[in-house]
Design an enzyme around this catalytic site. Structure first.
Site, PDB file in Angstrom:
ATOM      1  N   PRO A   1     -58.661 -27.033  33.645  1.00  0.00           N
ATOM      2  CA  PRO A   1     -59.432 -27.749  34.653  1.00  0.00           C
ATOM      3  C   PRO A   1     -58.593 -28.853  35.298  1.00  0.00           C
ATOM      4  O   PRO A   1     -57.954 -29.638  34.609  1.00  0.00           O
ATOM      5  CB  PRO A   1     -60.596 -28.343  33.853  1.00  0.00           C
ATOM      6  CG  PRO A   1     -60.724 -27.444  32.660  1.00  0.00           C
ATOM      7  CD  PRO A   1     -59.324 -27.030  32.331  1.00  0.00           C
ATOM      8  N   GLU A   2     -58.571 -28.880  36.614  1.00  0.00           N
ATOM      9  CA  GLU A   2     -57.806 -29.891  37.340  1.00  0.00           C
ATOM     10  C   GLU A   2     -58.760 -30.922  37.927  1.00  0.00           C
ATOM     11  O   GLU A   2     -59.965 -30.881  37.672  1.00  0.00           O
ATOM     12  CB  GLU A   2     -56.960 -29.213  38.427  1.00  0.00           C
ATOM     13  CG  GLU A   2     -55.929 -28.239  37.888  1.00  0.00           C
ATOM     14  CD  GLU A   2     -54.808 -28.916  37.110  1.00  0.00           C
ATOM     15  OE1 GLU A   2     -54.674 -30.150  37.179  1.00  0.00           O
ATOM     16  OE2 GLU A   2     -54.042 -28.205  36.435  1.00  0.00           O
TER      17      GLU A   2
END
Length: 270
Positions: free
Chosen positions: A2-3
């Site tokens: 997840p960014e």
């Protein structure tokens, strides 16, 4: 992993359900995450959650007595669960509110974190040296030019450095460099002011668009509502190696740069 857009999507998804509520209990079923979950985290119990903030890819759960610093790691997710929903094998932490609302943290690879601090969380060792938030005015062409002076590293590696700017993960670096027309291997110190002006705007545009569309759908990521993101549908280069460039129709090229897949157009990016 997840960014920034996925983390911000999660923050926005969970915030209205838990902020302002008192924490009844923190159920830590698996304390062995990237770092051990400290016993001190239970100091949040009985306290009202004042805010859920984000700094880089860290979520900050603020209480009067301290702050929980959480990170989703490689495959973690947070969601609001139905009352009485039994935990699955990888559901390691529950934040149960006094009204029964429960935030559940799932992390199959256990690379995430749940930490506690009574000091200013922005001065925590994991956070204090992070670069500016990309969607703020602090991230601008003058700042980026100054940071790039004399840098021989590839511009893609440069903008993915969280000490330069937070949140520009691999997917978004590919997309922003394509939008700005910059070859990913060009030395960061040899990018002109005009090109950095375009790159700053491209980074802001691609991240803002991803946040609005709920993040990028990858194997593991789901948002705070349990639904996947949909930004992947709009990707121009990432994951499209060998397919025609959407601008010039030439086949897109894929290389490895910093151990990451890098896709670009040899004609449009120089």
């Amino acid at each position: 992993m997840p960014e920034l857009p996925e983390v911000e999507t999660t923050r926005r998804g969970i915030e209205p359900h838990i902020v302002g509520k008192r924490i009844k209990a923190l159920h830590v079923r698996q304390p062995k995450l990237r770092w051990p979950v400290p016993d001190a985290i239970h100091q949040a119990e009985g306290k009202k959650l004042q805010a859920v903030e984000r700094r880089g890819k860290y979520l900050l759960f603020r209480f009067s007595s301290g702050t929980i610093i959480a990170h989703l790691g490689m495959s973690g997710s947070m969601r609001i669960i139905a009352k009485g929903e039994p935990p699955m094998f990888h559901d390691h932490v529950d934040m149960e509110c006094s009204d029964g609302t429960t935030l559940r943290y799932c992390d199959p690879r256990r690379f995430g974190a749940w930490l506690w601090t009574t000091d200013d969380p922005l001065q925590h060792a994991l956070i204090e040296k992070l670069g500016p938030e990309p969607l703020t005015d602090a991230f601008n062409v003058d700042y980026l030019l100054e940071k790039a002076k004399g840098r021989k590293s590839a511009v893609k590696t440069f903008i993915m450095d969280s000490h330069v700017v937070v949140g520009v993960g691999n997917i978004y670096a590919n997309e922003a460099l394509f939008m700005a027309g910059i070859h990913p291997k060009r030395a960061a110190g040899r990018v002109s002011e005009a090109r950095y002006e375009k790159l700053v705007q491209a980074i802001k545009t691609v991240l803002a668009a991803s946040i609005e569309m709920g993040g990028t759908t990858l194997r593991d990521f789901v948002g705070g509502d349990g639904k996947p993101g949909y930004f992947k549908q709009t990707l121009r280069v990432y994951g499209r190696a060998g397919q025609p460039c959407l601008t010039c129709k030439a086949p897109l090229t894929e290389i490895r740069l910093g151990q990451r897949s890098t896709v670009f157009c040899k004609l449009c990016q120089t």
